[in-house]
Design a protein around this motif. Structure first.
Motif, PDB file in Angstrom:
ATOM      1  N   MET A 220     -27.755  25.519 -31.792  1.00  0.00           N
ATOM      2  CA  MET A 220     -29.067  25.121 -31.688  1.00  0.00           C
ATOM      3  C   MET A 220     -29.747  26.061 -30.937  1.00  0.00           C
ATOM      4  O   MET A 220     -29.402  26.857 -30.243  1.00  0.00           O
ATOM      5  CB  MET A 220     -28.944  23.921 -30.769  1.00  0.00           C
ATOM      6  CG  MET A 220     -30.314  23.156 -30.415  1.00  0.00           C
ATOM      7  SD  MET A 220     -30.092  21.532 -29.784  1.00  0.00           S
ATOM      8  CE  MET A 220     -30.960  20.543 -30.740  1.00  0.00           C
ATOM      9  N   GLY A 221     -31.122  26.086 -31.388  1.00  0.00           N
ATOM     10  CA  GLY A 221     -32.081  27.197 -30.461  1.00  0.00           C
ATOM     11  C   GLY A 221     -33.539  26.889 -30.821  1.00  0.00           C
ATOM     12  O   GLY A 221     -33.864  25.638 -31.034  1.00  0.00           O
ATOM     13  N   CYS A 222     -34.258  27.939 -30.368  1.00  0.00           N
ATOM     14  CA  CYS A 222     -35.697  27.465 -30.570  1.00  0.00           C
ATOM     15  C   CYS A 222     -36.619  28.845 -30.855  1.00  0.00           C
ATOM     16  O   CYS A 222     -35.969  29.886 -30.733  1.00  0.00           O
ATOM     17  CB  CYS A 222     -36.031  26.813 -29.102  1.00  0.00           C
ATOM     18  SG  CYS A 222     -36.347  27.879 -27.884  1.00  0.00           S
TER      19      CYS A 222
ATOM     20  N   ASP B 143     -32.805  33.088 -18.820  1.00  0.00           N
ATOM     21  CA  ASP B 143     -32.586  31.894 -18.284  1.00  0.00           C
ATOM     22  C   ASP B 143     -33.791  31.118 -18.956  1.00  0.00           C
ATOM     23  O   ASP B 143     -35.067  31.670 -19.043  1.00  0.00           O
ATOM     24  CB  ASP B 143     -33.093  31.955 -16.669  1.00  0.00           C
ATOM     25  CG  ASP B 143     -31.733  32.251 -16.168  1.00  0.00           C
ATOM     26  OD1 ASP B 143     -30.681  32.109 -16.545  1.00  0.00           O
ATOM     27  OD2 ASP B 143     -32.079  33.180 -14.905  1.00  0.00           O
ATOM     28  N   LEU B 144     -33.759  29.711 -19.336  1.00  0.00           N
ATOM     29  CA  LEU B 144     -35.015  29.133 -20.085  1.00  0.00           C
ATOM     30  C   LEU B 144     -35.128  27.750 -19.410  1.00  0.00           C
ATOM     31  O   LEU B 144     -34.103  27.162 -19.232  1.00  0.00           O
ATOM     32  CB  LEU B 144     -34.331  29.084 -21.682  1.00  0.00           C
ATOM     33  CG  LEU B 144     -35.370  28.343 -22.485  1.00  0.00           C
ATOM     34  CD1 LEU B 144     -36.561  29.053 -22.720  1.00  0.00           C
ATOM     35  CD2 LEU B 144     -34.654  27.877 -23.809  1.00  0.00           C
ATOM     36  N   SER B 145     -36.293  27.434 -19.189  1.00  0.00           N
ATOM     37  CA  SER B 145     -36.724  26.196 -18.795  1.00  0.00           C
ATOM     38  C   SER B 145     -37.521  25.442 -19.815  1.00  0.00           C
ATOM     39  O   SER B 145     -38.635  26.178 -20.053  1.00  0.00           O
ATOM     40  CB  SER B 145     -37.285  26.423 -17.542  1.00  0.00           C
ATOM     41  OG  SER B 145     -36.397  26.656 -16.293  1.00  0.00           O
TER      42      SER B 145
ATOM     43  N   ARG C  10     -29.689  33.428 -25.569  1.00  0.00           N
ATOM     44  CA  ARG C  10     -29.450  34.627 -25.981  1.00  0.00           C
ATOM     45  C   ARG C  10     -30.465  35.120 -27.223  1.00  0.00           C
ATOM     46  O   ARG C  10     -30.837  34.157 -27.799  1.00  0.00           O
ATOM     47  CB  ARG C  10     -28.284  34.794 -26.602  1.00  0.00           C
ATOM     48  CG  ARG C  10     -28.075  36.207 -27.213  1.00  0.00           C
ATOM     49  CD  ARG C  10     -26.669  36.503 -27.951  1.00  0.00           C
ATOM     50  NE  ARG C  10     -25.599  36.681 -26.851  1.00  0.00           N
ATOM     51  CZ  ARG C  10     -24.623  35.824 -26.791  1.00  0.00           C
ATOM     52  NH1 ARG C  10     -24.168  34.905 -27.672  1.00  0.00           N
ATOM     53  NH2 ARG C  10     -23.723  35.948 -25.754  1.00  0.00           N
ATOM     54  N   VAL C  11     -31.239  36.353 -26.988  1.00  0.00           N
ATOM     55  CA  VAL C  11     -32.275  36.319 -27.847  1.00  0.00           C
ATOM     56  C   VAL C  11     -31.421  36.959 -29.236  1.00  0.00           C
ATOM     57  O   VAL C  11     -30.829  37.880 -29.089  1.00  0.00           O
ATOM     58  CB  VAL C  11     -33.135  37.592 -27.282  1.00  0.00           C
ATOM     59  CG1 VAL C  11     -33.964  37.984 -28.271  1.00  0.00           C
ATOM     60  CG2 VAL C  11     -33.653  37.290 -25.954  1.00  0.00           C
TER      61      VAL C  11
ATOM     62  N   GLY D  22     -36.463  34.367 -31.334  1.00  0.00           N
ATOM     63  CA  GLY D  22     -35.623  33.462 -31.581  1.00  0.00           C
ATOM     64  C   GLY D  22     -34.375  33.201 -30.565  1.00  0.00           C
ATOM     65  O   GLY D  22     -33.845  34.384 -30.461  1.00  0.00           O
ATOM     66  N   LEU D  23     -34.372  32.189 -30.134  1.00  0.00           N
ATOM     67  CA  LEU D  23     -33.284  32.080 -28.989  1.00  0.00           C
ATOM     68  C   LEU D  23     -32.307  31.087 -29.337  1.00  0.00           C
ATOM     69  O   LEU D  23     -32.549  30.198 -30.048  1.00  0.00           O
ATOM     70  CB  LEU D  23     -34.127  31.332 -27.600  1.00  0.00           C
ATOM     71  CG  LEU D  23     -35.308  32.284 -27.061  1.00  0.00           C
ATOM     72  CD1 LEU D  23     -35.739  31.430 -25.921  1.00  0.00           C
ATOM     73  CD2 LEU D  23     -34.787  33.565 -26.707  1.00  0.00           C
ATOM     74  N   GLN D  24     -31.177  31.489 -28.926  1.00  0.00           N
ATOM     75  CA  GLN D  24     -29.795  30.624 -29.298  1.00  0.00           C
ATOM     76  C   GLN D  24     -29.204  30.215 -27.843  1.00  0.00           C
ATOM     77  O   GLN D  24     -29.012  30.896 -27.041  1.00  0.00           O
ATOM     78  CB  GLN D  24     -28.797  31.434 -29.968  1.00  0.00           C
ATOM     79  CG  GLN D  24     -27.443  30.605 -30.114  1.00  0.00           C
ATOM     80  CD  GLN D  24     -26.297  31.561 -30.669  1.00  0.00           C
ATOM     81  OE1 GLN D  24     -26.590  32.764 -30.775  1.00  0.00           O
ATOM     82  NE2 GLN D  24     -25.282  30.946 -31.222  1.00  0.00           N
ATOM     83  N   PHE D  25     -29.248  28.810 -27.842  1.00  0.00           N
ATOM     84  CA  PHE D  25     -28.885  28.001 -26.479  1.00  0.00           C
ATOM     85  C   PHE D  25     -27.237  28.578 -26.122  1.00  0.00           C
ATOM     86  O   PHE D  25     -26.598  28.456 -27.254  1.00  0.00           O
ATOM     87  CB  PHE D  25     -29.067  26.571 -26.576  1.00  0.00           C
ATOM     88  CG  PHE D  25     -30.554  26.180 -26.809  1.00  0.00           C
ATOM     89  CD1 PHE D  25     -31.568  26.933 -26.127  1.00  0.00           C
ATOM     90  CD2 PHE D  25     -30.783  24.960 -27.632  1.00  0.00           C
ATOM     91  CE1 PHE D  25     -32.928  26.327 -26.377  1.00  0.00           C
ATOM     92  CE2 PHE D  25     -32.001  24.696 -27.649  1.00  0.00           C
ATOM     93  CZ  PHE D  25     -32.990  25.309 -26.910  1.00  0.00           C
TER      94      PHE D  25
END
Length: 87
Positions: free
Chosen positions: A1-3, A18-20, A33-34, A54-57
């Motif tokens: 999952m990512g965003c 770090d993602l909030s 991770r980018v 694109g980020l991968q959790f």
């Protein structure tokens, strides 16, 4: 999952960040991770182009994944309702 996120700074592929994410029931904090990044074409020809990444959790807790999925489902329903023509 990512965003997909829009950032003001270049993000290097493979970097861990770090993602909030502000959710209605509180902040979701995780590492990501980018996966890839590129200049956002919509921000050109401005003075400082923005970046789409694109980020991968990483290690998203099960409870946080449920919170995020519930938020995304509710948002998708809200958006579909907003675009439904009146009867």
């Amino acid at each position: 999952m990512g965003c997909l996120v829009r950032a003001d700074a270049t993000l290097d592929a493979g970097a861990v960040v770090d993602l909030s994410i502000e959710l209605p029931d509180g902040v979701l904090r995780t590492k990501a991770r980018v996966a890839e990044a590129s200049i956002d074409g919509d921000s050109l020809p401005g003075p400082s182009p923005r970046v789409l990444a694109g980020l991968q959790f990483l290690a998203l807790a099960a409870a946080d994944e449920l919170r995020l999925r519930a938020f995304l489902d509710a948002e998708a329903k809200r958006r579909r309702g907003a675009h439904t023509p009146p009867a």
